[in-house]
Write a protein that holds these residues in place. Structure first.
Motif, short mmCIF file in Angstrom:
data_model
loop_
_atom_site.label_atom_id
_atom_site.label_comp_id
_atom_site.label_asym_id
_atom_site.label_seq_id
_atom_site.Cartn_x
_atom_site.Cartn_y
_atom_site.Cartn_z
N ALA A 1 59.05 44.69 42.71
CA ALA A 1 57.90 44.68 41.81
C ALA A 1 56.58 44.55 42.57
O ALA A 1 55.53 44.95 42.08
CB ALA A 1 58.03 43.52 40.82
N ASP A 2 56.65 44.00 43.79
CA ASP A 2 55.42 43.81 44.57
C ASP A 2 55.06 45.04 45.40
O ASP A 2 53.98 45.13 45.95
CB ASP A 2 55.60 42.65 45.56
CG ASP A 2 56.08 41.39 44.88
OD1 ASP A 2 55.53 41.07 43.80
OD2 ASP A 2 56.98 40.72 45.41
N ARG A 3 56.04 45.94 45.52
CA ARG A 3 55.90 46.93 46.57
C ARG A 3 54.67 47.83 46.40
O ARG A 3 53.96 48.09 47.34
CB ARG A 3 57.17 47.76 46.68
CG ARG A 3 57.29 48.33 48.07
CD ARG A 3 58.59 49.01 48.28
NE ARG A 3 59.70 48.07 48.27
CZ ARG A 3 60.97 48.48 48.31
NH1 ARG A 3 61.25 49.75 48.32
NH2 ARG A 3 61.94 47.60 48.30
N GLN A 4 54.46 48.25 45.16
CA GLN A 4 53.34 49.18 44.95
C GLN A 4 52.01 48.51 45.30
O GLN A 4 51.17 49.09 45.99
CB GLN A 4 53.35 49.70 43.51
CG GLN A 4 52.56 50.99 43.32
CD GLN A 4 52.85 52.02 44.42
OE1 GLN A 4 54.01 52.34 44.70
NE2 GLN A 4 51.80 52.53 45.07
N SER A 5 51.83 47.27 44.83
CA SER A 5 50.58 46.57 45.12
C SER A 5 50.39 46.39 46.62
O SER A 5 49.28 46.55 47.14
CB SER A 5 50.56 45.19 44.47
OG SER A 5 50.85 45.28 43.11
N LEU A 6 51.48 46.04 47.30
CA LEU A 6 51.36 45.81 48.74
C LEU A 6 51.01 47.11 49.47
O LEU A 6 50.29 47.10 50.46
CB LEU A 6 52.65 45.19 49.29
CG LEU A 6 52.92 43.76 48.82
CD1 LEU A 6 54.28 43.28 49.31
CD2 LEU A 6 51.83 42.81 49.31
N SER B 1 43.67 38.11 46.04
CA SER B 1 43.09 38.55 44.77
C SER B 1 43.93 39.64 44.09
O SER B 1 43.55 40.15 43.05
CB SER B 1 41.65 39.02 44.97
OG SER B 1 41.56 39.88 46.09
N SER B 2 45.08 39.97 44.69
CA SER B 2 45.92 41.01 44.06
C SER B 2 46.93 40.38 43.10
O SER B 2 47.17 39.18 43.15
CB SER B 2 46.68 41.78 45.14
OG SER B 2 47.89 41.11 45.44
N PRO B 3 47.51 41.22 42.23
CA PRO B 3 48.52 40.70 41.28
C PRO B 3 49.75 40.14 42.00
O PRO B 3 50.42 39.26 41.47
CB PRO B 3 48.90 41.92 40.45
CG PRO B 3 48.01 43.02 40.83
CD PRO B 3 47.24 42.65 42.02
N VAL B 4 50.03 40.62 43.21
CA VAL B 4 51.20 40.12 43.94
C VAL B 4 51.15 38.60 44.06
O VAL B 4 52.15 37.90 43.93
CB VAL B 4 51.25 40.73 45.36
CG1 VAL B 4 52.36 40.10 46.18
CG2 VAL B 4 51.44 42.23 45.28
N PHE B 5 49.93 38.13 44.29
CA PHE B 5 49.78 36.71 44.57
C PHE B 5 50.09 35.85 43.35
O PHE B 5 50.42 34.68 43.46
CB PHE B 5 48.35 36.44 45.05
CG PHE B 5 48.20 35.11 45.73
CD1 PHE B 5 48.71 34.92 47.01
CD2 PHE B 5 47.61 34.04 45.09
CE1 PHE B 5 48.61 33.69 47.64
CE2 PHE B 5 47.50 32.81 45.71
CZ PHE B 5 47.99 32.63 46.99
N ALA C 1 38.31 37.86 41.27
CA ALA C 1 37.08 37.84 42.08
C ALA C 1 36.75 36.41 42.49
O ALA C 1 36.37 36.13 43.63
CB ALA C 1 35.93 38.44 41.29
N LYS C 2 36.92 35.48 41.55
CA LYS C 2 36.61 34.08 41.87
C LYS C 2 37.64 33.51 42.83
O LYS C 2 37.35 32.65 43.66
CB LYS C 2 36.54 33.26 40.59
CG LYS C 2 35.32 33.64 39.79
CD LYS C 2 35.01 32.65 38.69
CE LYS C 2 33.70 33.08 38.01
NZ LYS C 2 33.78 32.90 36.55
N ARG C 3 38.87 34.01 42.68
CA ARG C 3 39.91 33.58 43.61
C ARG C 3 39.54 34.01 45.03
O ARG C 3 39.70 33.28 45.99
CB ARG C 3 41.22 34.24 43.19
CG ARG C 3 42.44 33.47 43.57
CD ARG C 3 43.56 33.74 42.60
NE ARG C 3 44.11 35.08 42.72
CZ ARG C 3 44.38 35.87 41.69
NH1 ARG C 3 44.16 35.45 40.46
NH2 ARG C 3 44.89 37.06 41.88
N ARG C 4 39.00 35.21 45.12
CA ARG C 4 38.60 35.73 46.42
C ARG C 4 37.49 34.87 47.03
O ARG C 4 37.52 34.55 48.22
CB ARG C 4 38.13 37.18 46.24
CG ARG C 4 38.02 37.93 47.53
CD ARG C 4 37.50 39.34 47.29
NE ARG C 4 37.32 40.02 48.57
CZ ARG C 4 38.21 40.87 49.08
NH1 ARG C 4 39.31 41.15 48.42
NH2 ARG C 4 37.99 41.42 50.25
N ASP C 5 36.54 34.47 46.17
CA ASP C 5 35.45 33.61 46.67
C ASP C 5 36.01 32.30 47.21
O ASP C 5 35.61 31.82 48.27
CB ASP C 5 34.46 33.29 45.53
CG ASP C 5 33.71 34.53 45.10
OD1 ASP C 5 33.74 35.53 45.87
OD2 ASP C 5 33.11 34.52 44.01
#
Lengths: 830, 417
Positions: A795-800, A823-827, A517-521
């Motif tokens: 490994a990223d595919r589902q999140s994307l 803000s996703s785990p991919v990042f 969340a803070k990353r998003r901010d």
């Protein structure tokens, strides 16, 4: 054929084999419909017990080894050739086969792409050229072409920031050393603050000088009249006559606006009268402002307004030239004036000694013999003044100098000072905290240099070492995955294409960047900063390849309407379009079709859209009953980069659409297929030629996917104009200019397999709306590729997929997509 | 023969040819060249690529063997017929992508793999030990042909004028001292960052450590460069009578090419380098008489007569200059041979047809060196890798390599005399 698929499928094996009987014989990450197909038609013979031809369906799996890819290839070949299932067995419907072969082909080419990259993990990334330049500009406020000698960065997966592809060589290392010298020379402020100079120039000054010059010249000639040649004598007499006819202005230069009318200037004219430019390009020069006092930022201004312009804009251009080098201007700004209200325009340039600022009048009548400038038809531009001021410093010492040295005064360096400077600079330069041992080593390096060099030079040498350090040039990430500092760098090099600022480093230090969340901010803050413009421009230019517009210039005979202004406007439309979508988070469906676009006058004229005046891009609402434009596929930039200079290429366009819009790239052509020999003599159209190509089975398997998408765009010519017929050249007489004529009729109808038939581009655009899912997923993947400097892995595919689905469901846009991604785990995957 | 007397003989001899020059490869007894090396005859390599293709009918003879009819482009080279070979039908297996194949023309690395190690750079690592410059990447419009082992592009000289200055302009004493200072400083900096890289290495993942390997290699290669320039800075640069090339407009492709050819000849003659590459290319219009369409557009001629006529004018200009270069090399004696005898020249293109962008059936003109020339070797398209030719070239240059890139052996029918 087979050799081109010596790749394995995915990166991570999630294999759970069907061991509990024949019902679930295939690995779980295979598309369920493919699994169903295999279970239905293949498992009977190729099951776990006594498989025919020793080929077990159960062994088909998604993993890293080459044999798996070979196995899938075998399945593909047998299905395509119709060899399997055998004739006496249960036969699948063609549509079923198509679905399975498509899936296998897509996966094989995607796997190939993934593995050609980094194997799905971020590989130690080096700063690429743009990142290096931006970093230096942001840290030290140093600008210039110091990176011009760096070898080009190679592109992989469409982008030039791929860690695995960013190589290093001795030539580059030596360029880094040279660049460090350039940078330090400029970043280190002189001990005295340079005097800032502010000079203002009016055209009266120019008039007065011209009149006085002419008067003096005539007097000089008359004084030595007897010694002149007959020709010179004749000229002198003419000059004398002209001077008598017009004693005030001596054959005047710029007319003056006096009581609403124009008249020739007088030496006594006061500065309350504005001089007026009536002739295009007549005034293209550098007013006598003097050269910059020293390198730095300069503020360049003009006060001007339009006259007799009938609402048309009159434009004034500032350009910065490197001396008289004849090189293209290093900076350029164009201002348009539309009314008689005087307006001040301003640009800021970083100037080096010897640079010149040149002012050019872009509009007005062409100069014609025998007319005074007063007689010219409009538009005119009245100039009150030009001024230049600088070097301008926001603070002293300048920010760049303070970033370099902190609070230390670098004059008369000592080992202690060197250590304090290193301790201050290293964390900024290396984008993470630096331990005492490293600082001590820098101090030791300084001391080593100080034995043979003056202290100043020793300090500079130490700083040079910091600028070629691997810790500066590469992004350090711990083996377990990115820590908060690595995340800060990932964010800033994604969203700013540059180094993290103090606030971001602070958010790394307190660990808040680990919180999504803070990353998003933070990302939202960063996107509001003007530096995010670099991301948009760089991403758009590479994703859609629009930065290649102009590399292959259209043939001047076939496309005489093409000019550099149009070329720049083409690129401009796409860049501004994406920026507009981003700024307002417009739904991604705008990529496919929109009822607006970004235009300036030049491009609007090209598109035959009325009512757009001036060089600036603005959002224009489109009357869809009158124009085909709307959506990326109608951008002239796209049509230009998928053509060579003479003909459009449905293959290039189809490939572009598969790769850049739908995200389902076609595999490269098999090695044994002859290329198409283009023939523009008019006998055959490209469609006829390609139809022939597609009769070859090995060609057809891919070209039936590529070509229809290309044909859909066939109504757009090489420069993005709308056409009914091809342009052809009438056989010119030797030495004569070729003439344009209408060639064969364009046929853009085709069938998009599995989606539907279309008879025109407009119908095709309706069809592509059905595949908005692909378009959204592709943009998501493209952004992720650019963000991470690698192709997304398994490994990223589902999140994307989740991100793309959410964005589509919420009808949100690119900005949301970027924020979701950050803000996703991919990042934060390794 | 001891090196001193060899030096004396050759220098006297070369002075006699009218060009005052030094032979650094013989003169430098300060550890740059060993006596045994000095006695060996120098062998040189010149690689030229025309990235837009070469109009096939005008270069490739209709007949194979020795008694072929000279096609249009080879007509000016009639006198040199026994000094070159035409090879047709070769290709780089697995290299595709039209223009994208350009960067792989001298590497042969399949498109699916990352590009690396070009023939010129491979050869330069050995031949370059004898000369001030390992290799020279010149450009008559293009040069992205040289690739390091690590997969980095070797940048081309920015201008012929600058390259000329690097080769022949003597630095003042003050400048030399400054350069020496820079070299010393550079070495210390490299020591330091190497140490830092070792620290960094310990904090990285296995994959990143592998990648960082290229940093270590780069630092070492940079050090080698510095050491080499330090050794050579004390050697006077060769003095040549030629004037530095005058600047020219970007579209003056022939002037550009002529400048590159002249510099090539001078660089070989003065033994400043033994390996040179360049490309002949321009995207836009070229100042060639009778040509008003851009060179790249012409290459996409679409079988149009007018386009083909103009395209041939641009390409013919290249072969006219090539003739001059080959003739000049043949007329320059070095010891008991000519420069042409000691220079292997490969002219080729990554496109078999500019019109179709096909990367098959690549055109090759091989000249000079110690090959038995005078024939057209026609291979069935698809049968033989271009790298087989590179093996023959390597062997002829004294390398014992049995493979390079995608080679399957030396080129059949090409004999080294």
């Amino acid at each position: 054929m087979r050799t081109r698929f010596v790749f394995s499928l995915f990166v991570v094996a999630v294999a759970s084999f069907g061991t509990e009987g024949m019902g679930r014989a295939v690995a779980s990450d295979v598309d369920p419909q493919v699994t169903a197909f295999l279970n239905r038609y293949c498992v009977e013979c190729h099951g776990a017990t006594k498989p025919k031809a020793d080929f077990q369906i159960g062994k088909l799996k998604v993993s890293t080894n080459q044999a798996d890819a070979e196995n899938w290839q075998l399945v593909l070949d047998n299905l395509l050739l119709g060899e399997m299932p055998p004739k006496d067995a249960k036969q699948p419907k063609p549509a079923e086969v198509e679905q399975v072969t498509s899936w296998i082909q897509t996966e094989l080419s995607r796997a190939a792409a993934e593995l050609k990259g980094t194997g799905g993990e971020v590989v130690l990334r080096r700063l690429n050229r743009a990142e290096y330049e931006n970093t230096i500009a942001d840290l030290f406020d140093v600008h210039g072409n110091f990176a011009a000698g760096f070898p080009d960065d190679l592109r992989e997966h469409g982008f030039d920031n791929n860690g695995a592809t960013l190589m290093l060589s001795a030539a580059q290392m030596q360029e880094y050393m040279k660049a460090a010298d350039f940078i330090l020379t400029r970043a280190i402020a002189p001990s005295q603050r340079p005097q800032s100079v502010n000079r203002t120039f009016t055209l009266h000054d120019g008039n007065r000088r011209a009149i006085e010059g002419a008067r003096k010249n005539l007097a000089d000639r008359l004084a030595k009249f007897d010694s002149l040649t007959p020709q010179e004598k004749a000229n002198t007499l003419k000059m004398e006559e002209a001077a008598k006819a017009n004693p005030d202005s001596h054959g005047y230069r710029f007319p003056v606006l006096d009581n609403g009318g124009l008249r020739p200037p007088k030496p006594t004219d006061g500065p309350h009268l504005d001089a007026v430019m009536t002739v295009q390009n007549y005034f293209s020069g550098e007013p006598q402002l003097g050269l910059p006092a020293g390198r730095g930022w300069y503020r360049v201004k003009a006060v001007a307004y339009a006259l007799k312009n009938d609402g048309k804009p009159t434009r004034l251009k500032f350009t910065v030239h490197e001396g008289y080098s004849g090189k293209l201007p290093k900076a350029e700004s164009v201002f348009a004036f539309t009314d008689e209200q005087p307006r001040e325009v301003e640009a800021r340039y970083y100037l080096e000694p010897g640079d010149r600022v040149v002012f050019t009048i872009m509009d007005g009548a062409p100069h014609s013999q025998g007319r005074t400038m007063i007689d010219q038809p409009g538009p005119f531009i009245a100039i009150r003044s030009f001024s230049i001021e600088g070097p301008v410093y926001e603070s002293w010492p300048p920010q760049g100098h303070r970033n370099l040295f902190g609070d230390v005064d670098p004059v008369k360096p000592t080992p202690e000072k060197a250590a304090v400077i290193a301790a201050h600079l290293a964390p900024k330069l290396f984008r993470r905290p630096v331990d005492d041992a490293s600082v001590a080593k820098y101090r030791a390096l300084y001391e080593k240099f100080a034995k043979t060099m003056k202290p100043d030079e020793a300090l500079r040498s130490m700083l040079t070492a910091m600028l070629v350090s691997p810790r500066f040039l590469y992004h350090e990430e711990p083996p377990s995955g990115p820590d908060a500092f690595a995340i800060a760098s990932r964010m800033s090099y994604f969203l700013w294409r540059s180094t993290p600022d103090d606030e971001l480093l602070k958010a790394a230090a307190d660990g808040s960047l680990l919180d999504p969340a803070k990353r998003r901010d933070q990302a939202e803050r960063m996107l509001a900063d003007p530096r995010s413009g670099r991301f948009l421009k760089d991403f758009t230019g590479q994703w859609l390849r629009v930065r290649e517009v102009g590399v292959m210039k259209p043939s001047a005979d076939l496309y005489p309407e093409y000019d550099l202004e149009l070329e720049a406007a083409m690129r401009g439309e796409t860049e501004h379009f994406i920026a507009e979508m981003f700024r307002h988070d417009l739904p991604l469906s705008n990529i496919i079709d929109s009822d607006w676009t970004m235009l300036n006058e030049r491009l609007a004229r090209h598109y035959k859209i009325e009512g757009v005046a001036g060089p600036d891009f603005r959002r224009v609402n489109l009357d869809k009953s009158k124009t085909v434009r709307g959506g990326l596929l109608t951008h002239a930039s796209v049509h230009a980069i998928t053509s060579n200079g003479t003909v459009t290429s449905p293959i290039a366009r189809g490939t572009w659409m598969l790769e850049k819009i739908l995200g389902t790239p076609a595999p490269p052509p098999p090695p044994d297929v002859p290329a198409i020999e283009p023939d523009i003599r008019g006998a055959t159209t490209i469609k006829e030629q390609l139809a022939k190509h597609r009769t070859v089975a090995s060609c057809n398997s891919c070209h039936r996917k590529i070509d229809p998408l290309g044909f859909a765009l066939e109504s757009f010519d090489v420069v993005g104009g709308w056409r009914q017929t091809y342009r052809a050249l009438v056989e010119p007489k030797p030495g004569a200019r070729a003439k344009l004529s209408d060639g064969p009729t364009v046929d853009s109808a085709d069938e998009w397999e599995g989606i539907g038939r279309f008879n025109s581009f407009q119908e095709f655009r309706e069809l592509i709306k059905k595949r908005e899912d692909l378009v959204t997923q592709n943009l998501t993947n493209q952004l992720a590729t650019f963000a991470l400097g690698r192709a997304p892995g398994f490994a990223d595919r589902q999140s994307l997929k989740t991100i793309a689905t959410q964005v589509r469901e919420k009808k949100s846009g690119m900005k949301s997509l970027v924020l979701d991604l950050v803000s996703s785990p991919v990042f934060t995957n390794p | 023969m001891n090196p001193q007397s060899a030096l004396a003989t050759r220098r006297t001899f070369l002075r006699g040819t009218g060009v005052a020059l030094y032979l650094p490869w013989l003169e430098s007894l300060g550890g740059i060249v060993h006596a045994a090396e000095a006695a060996k005859e120098p062998r040189r390599l010149l690689l030229i690529c025309l990235p837009l293709g070469i109009y096939r009918d005008s270069l490739i003879p209709k007949q194979s063997g020795t008694s072929y009819e000279l096609p249009e482009y080879l007509a000016p080279l009639a006198d040199l017929r026994d000094r070159f070979t035409i090879v047709s039908g070769l290709e780089h297996p697995g290299v595709s992508g039209g223009h994208a194949a350009q960067a792989r023309i001298f590497t042969g690395v399949p498109s699916a793999e990352r590009n690396r190690r070009s023939l010129d750079q491979y050869v330069a690592a050995t031949l370059g030990q004898h000369t001030r410059f390992d290799s020279l990447a010149l450009s008559a419009g293009a040069n992205d042909f040289g690739w390091t082992d690590g997969g980095s592009l070797v940048p081309a000289e920015k201008s012929i004028g600058d390259a000329f200055a690097r080769l022949f302009a003597e630095e003042g004493a003050a400048n030399k001292a400054k350069v020496l200072g820079e070299i010393g400083r550079g070495k210390s900096i490299l020591d330091h960052v190497l140490d830092e890289a070792r620290d960094l290495e310990s904090r990285l993942s296995k994959r990143d450590r592998e990648k960082l390997g290229e940093y270590f290699e780069t630092v070492r290669a940079t050090e080698r460069r510095l050491v080499k320039s330090e050794e050579w800075i004390h050697q006077p640069k060769p003095q040549v009578n030629s004037k530095p090339p005058a600047p020219f407009a970007p579209d003056e492709i022939i002037t550009n090419l002529r400048g590159v050819c002249d510099l090539t000849q001078l660089a070989f003659k003065t033994d400043s380098t033994r390996v040179i590459t360049f490309g002949y290319f321009r995207q836009d219009t070229v100042a060639v008489p009778g040509v008003n369409v851009g060179y790249h557009n012409l290459s996409h001629h679409g079988q149009d007569e007018g386009n083909i006529t103009q395209l041939k004018r641009v390409e013919r200009a290249f072969f006219d200059e090539l003739k001059t270069l080959l003739t000049n090399l043949q007329n320059t004696r070095e010891g008991d041979a000519t420069l042409l005898d000691r220079t292997t020249i490969v002219v080729t293109s990554n496109l078999g047809s500019g019109n179709s962008h096909s990367n098959k059936d690549l055109p090759v003109l091989l000249a000079g060196g110690r090959f038995q020339h005078g024939r057209h070797l026609a291979f069935d398209p698809g049968s033989t890798p271009l790298c087989n030719l590179y093996i023959s070239v390597l062997n002829q240059l004294g390398f014992e390599d049995k493979s390079f890139g995608t080679s399957t052996g030396a080129l059949k029918g090409l004999v080294i005399s």
